[in-house]
Design an enzyme around this catalytic site. Structure first.
Site: not given
Length: 202
Positions: A27, A80, A96
């Site tokens: 990510c 994250h 996201d």
């Protein structure tokens, strides 16, 4: 103007989710690539864009509405990373690539659905957020991806096809971004409630 009408006029600053550069479990690099795209395409001022690392001291943070979620249960990530567009023209939006929520999603909806609240969580699971300006993230972030190798040197998850991201000063500083000690690294560190208050609807 209410939030709904403001949101309907919002101009998306990235490709559609399925057109973005994406590698599962990387990510931090996916968001770096989003920042790079925004800088190159100039769909909005880069100073409105932030990389947001979410973690805590124990590296256990629940996030709901993730693609890897089971039903209504959250995923417990060690960290994250999402992209925040804090537009001067309207509400803030979250990008996201791992959520089942819209891409992008208004911060207010994302905070209610994906973050929910720390109030009913044990302190060990309270979220902190490190917010780094997009330009700083592009210039300073580096990862040799060693955190994704096991003790035998095998990949836990396949890495991106493009070369590792590095700077003249560093080949690996991921931990400085994941760390939620405000004395370390780049950007500003917020509690979840302070983050939502600061960047949410005024």
């Amino acid at each position: 103007m209410n939030e709904e009408s403001a949101s309907s006029e919002y101009k998306v600053i990235t490709p559609s989710g399925n057109q973005c550069v994406y590698t599962s479990c990387y990510c931090e690099e996916n968001v770096w690539k989003l920042c790079e795209y925004i800088k190159n395409q100039r769909h909005c001022p880069l100073e409105e864009v932030y990389a947001v690392f979410i973690s805590n001291e124990r590296k256990k943070i629940p996030i709901w509405k993730q693609k890897s979620s089971r039903g209504d249960e959250p995923v417990i990530w060690d960290y994250h990373v999402i992209l925040l567009h804090a537009s001067k023209q309207g509400p803030s939006f979250i990008y996201d690539l791992d959520t089942i929520l819209p891409f992008p999603c208004s911060l207010d909806v994302y905070s209610m659905e994906a973050f929910q609240s720390d109030k009913h969580l044990k302190p060990a699971y309270w979220r902190k957020l490190r917010v780094i300006p997009g330009d700083t993230y592009l210039k300073e972030f580096a990862s040799d991806r060693s955190h994704m190798k096991d003790s035998d040197g095998n990949w836990r998850m396949p890495p991106p096809a493009y070369p590792c991201l590095e700077t003249p000063e560093s080949k690996m500083n991921l931990d400085d971004f994941i760390c939620m000690d405000p004395r370390v690294g780049y950007g500003e560190v917020y509690s979840l409630s302070d983050f939502v208050k600061h960047f949410g609807v005024k």
